[in-house]
Design a protein around this motif. Structure first.
Motif, PDB file in Angstrom:
ATOM      1  N   LEU A  86      18.904  22.965  37.565  1.00 21.26           N
ATOM      2  CA  LEU A  86      17.994  24.031  38.465  1.00 21.26           C
ATOM      3  C   LEU A  86      16.160  25.160  37.987  1.00 21.26           C
ATOM      4  O   LEU A  86      16.071  24.432  36.789  1.00 21.26           O
ATOM      5  CB  LEU A  86      18.201  25.086  38.861  1.00 21.26           C
ATOM      6  CG  LEU A  86      19.846  25.738  39.876  1.00 21.26           C
ATOM      7  CD1 LEU A  86      20.079  26.348  40.168  1.00 21.26           C
ATOM      8  CD2 LEU A  86      19.345  24.296  40.541  1.00 21.26           C
ATOM      9  N   TYR A  87      15.345  25.242  38.919  1.00 19.68           N
ATOM     10  CA  TYR A  87      14.256  25.073  38.659  1.00 19.68           C
ATOM     11  C   TYR A  87      14.122  26.678  38.016  1.00 19.68           C
ATOM     12  O   TYR A  87      14.213  27.553  38.987  1.00 19.68           O
ATOM     13  CB  TYR A  87      12.999  25.363  39.338  1.00 19.68           C
ATOM     14  CG  TYR A  87      12.675  23.745  39.475  1.00 19.68           C
ATOM     15  CD1 TYR A  87      11.748  22.939  38.746  1.00 19.68           C
ATOM     16  CD2 TYR A  87      13.118  23.183  40.473  1.00 19.68           C
ATOM     17  CE1 TYR A  87      11.872  21.941  38.902  1.00 19.68           C
ATOM     18  CE2 TYR A  87      12.909  21.447  40.847  1.00 19.68           C
ATOM     19  CZ  TYR A  87      12.406  20.747  40.127  1.00 19.68           C
ATOM     20  OH  TYR A  87      12.245  19.004  40.088  1.00 19.68           O
ATOM     21  N   ASN A  95      15.101  26.159  45.281  1.00 16.47           N
ATOM     22  CA  ASN A  95      15.812  25.547  44.825  1.00 16.47           C
ATOM     23  C   ASN A  95      15.920  24.285  45.425  1.00 16.47           C
ATOM     24  O   ASN A  95      15.688  22.949  45.821  1.00 16.47           O
ATOM     25  CB  ASN A  95      16.337  26.114  43.650  1.00 16.47           C
ATOM     26  CG  ASN A  95      15.944  25.860  41.791  1.00 16.47           C
ATOM     27  OD1 ASN A  95      15.984  25.623  41.450  1.00 16.47           O
ATOM     28  ND2 ASN A  95      15.614  27.156  42.177  1.00 16.47           N
ATOM     29  N   ARG A 146      21.911  22.120  46.596  1.00 13.50           N
ATOM     30  CA  ARG A 146      19.821  21.015  46.896  1.00 13.50           C
ATOM     31  C   ARG A 146      20.440  19.409  47.564  1.00 13.50           C
ATOM     32  O   ARG A 146      19.702  18.863  48.097  1.00 13.50           O
ATOM     33  CB  ARG A 146      19.595  21.128  45.483  1.00 13.50           C
ATOM     34  CG  ARG A 146      18.380  20.378  45.252  1.00 13.50           C
ATOM     35  CD  ARG A 146      17.269  20.909  43.731  1.00 13.50           C
ATOM     36  NE  ARG A 146      18.813  20.627  43.208  1.00 13.50           N
ATOM     37  CZ  ARG A 146      18.308  20.679  41.732  1.00 13.50           C
ATOM     38  NH1 ARG A 146      17.414  21.338  40.938  1.00 13.50           N
ATOM     39  NH2 ARG A 146      19.117  19.940  40.840  1.00 13.50           N
TER      40      ARG A 146
END
Length: 352
Positions: A86-87, A95, A146
């Motif tokens: 994940l960012y 995300n 996501r």
């Protein structure tokens, strides 16, 4: 619809052959699990399907379209990695939106897809949180979300639960099973944990040393293993393999005892039988049919218990025992085939 076909797929890294000709078909909406020991090639095969690594030899088709030279972003495949990836500077919403925006979707469509994925994965209250504010299970659900937002034809999951503790593994495993029922997509799941494989899969692909050993339902693999590797890999505790000698319609055990087999194979005098823990019982009657073994140690698991015993030749076998039984000290005891109870999985002949 998502039907995958792999024909003669091989993978080589420099001079090292990792996959040795994989032939496999995966049907639409099927949940298939790749399982095997570390280094068997299951994650490598998943990366070839995703397009992250090139195929050395062979062909991969998705819905009858050859995918060997198609870019990963054009395959309609989403992958969830072992690490959450994940960012850290983006919240949950961003995300989940990042990949959808790269697809060129408009704002309204992106919001609708995130709302749907968030509802399915119960992430509504977490959308404004950063990854550092989430538990491991929540992060993994965001990673799945996501992928879900992209609405791919195929979901690839590479050991997504390996970083979670036991309680979270069980919870997220249920989430994945529920998600598959909800969206009906084709899923390919990689794990070395046979509990995950047995509970999730429509079919299991058992791999070893870059080859497929057997493909089948969990029941087929447990009850009719194709060879000794599958027989000992599927099942916990694992099946014990015992070398025996034919004695008419019976086989002789190392300690001088013998077991009668209802389906004696047409083979030589030296055979190998497989004994599962639930096909045996501890018997106080030393004169009943069976064989003797010395108990080495026991395990109490609450709803189950297991005794581990050694034969005269050193072979270790496991026996499922009632959790209420008491075995207070290590001592020789009769470890015998049950003559009082039905054996649903009797000893089976297995061979390579």
């Amino acid at each position: 619809m998502a039907r995958l076909v792999l024909r003669g797929v091989k993978k080589r890294f420099k001079t090292t052959d990792v996959l040795h000709g994989i032939d496999l078909e995966i049907g639409d909406r099927e949940f298939v699990v790749f399982v095997g020991p570390s280094g068997c090639g299951k994650s490598t095969l998943l990366r070839l399907i995703a397009g992250l690594d090139p195929i050395t030899e062979g062909e991969f088709f998705l819905n009858e379209q050859r995918m060997n030279d198609v870019a990963p972003s054009k395959r309609g495949i989403a992958m969830v990695f072992q690490s959450y990836a994940l960012y850290p500077h983006m919240d949950v919403y961003e995300n989940m939106a990042f990949g959808a925006r790269l697809m060129g979707l408009d704002k309204t469509e992106v919001e609708a897809r995130i709302a749907e994925a968030s509802r399915m994965l119960r992430l509504d209250e977490l959308l404004k949180r950063k990854p550092r504010e989430l538990s491991g299970g929540q992060r993994q659900r965001v990673a799945i979300g996501r992928a879900l937002v992209r609405k791919p034809e195929v979901f690839l999951l590479d050991e997504p639960l390996s970083n979670l503790d036991a309680a979270l593994r069980s919870d997220v495993r249920l989430e994945i099973a529920r998600l598959h029922r909800s969206i009906g997509g084709t899923m390919i799941y990689v794990t070395h944990d046979q509990v995950e494989a047995m509970t999730l899969a429509d079919r299991i692909v058992v791999m070893n040393l870059g080859r497929i050993e057997q493909v089948g339902s969990p029941r087929e693999l447990y009850e009719t293993p194709a060879n000794t590797f599958v027989a000992t890999f599927i099942g916990s505790p694992k099946m014990a393999l015992i070398d025996v000698i034919r004695q008419g319609d019976r086989v002789g055990i190392a300690d001088g005892g013998s077991i009668g087999l209802s389906n004696m194979p047409d083979a030589g005098d030296r055979l190998k039988i497989g004994l599962r823990p639930d096909a045996l019982t501890i018997s106080p009657d030393m004169d009943s049919e069976g064989f003797s073994a010395s108990v080495v140690y026991t395990e109490y698991l609450g709803d189950n218990a297991y005794a581990y015993a050694r034969l005269a030749d050193g072979t270790l076998i496991s026996v499922r025992t009632p959790p209420t039984s008491s075995m207070n000290r290590m001592r020789p005891c009769g470890c015998r085939s049950s003559s009082q109870r039905h054996i649903s999985f009797p000893p089976k002949m297995v061979g390579d």
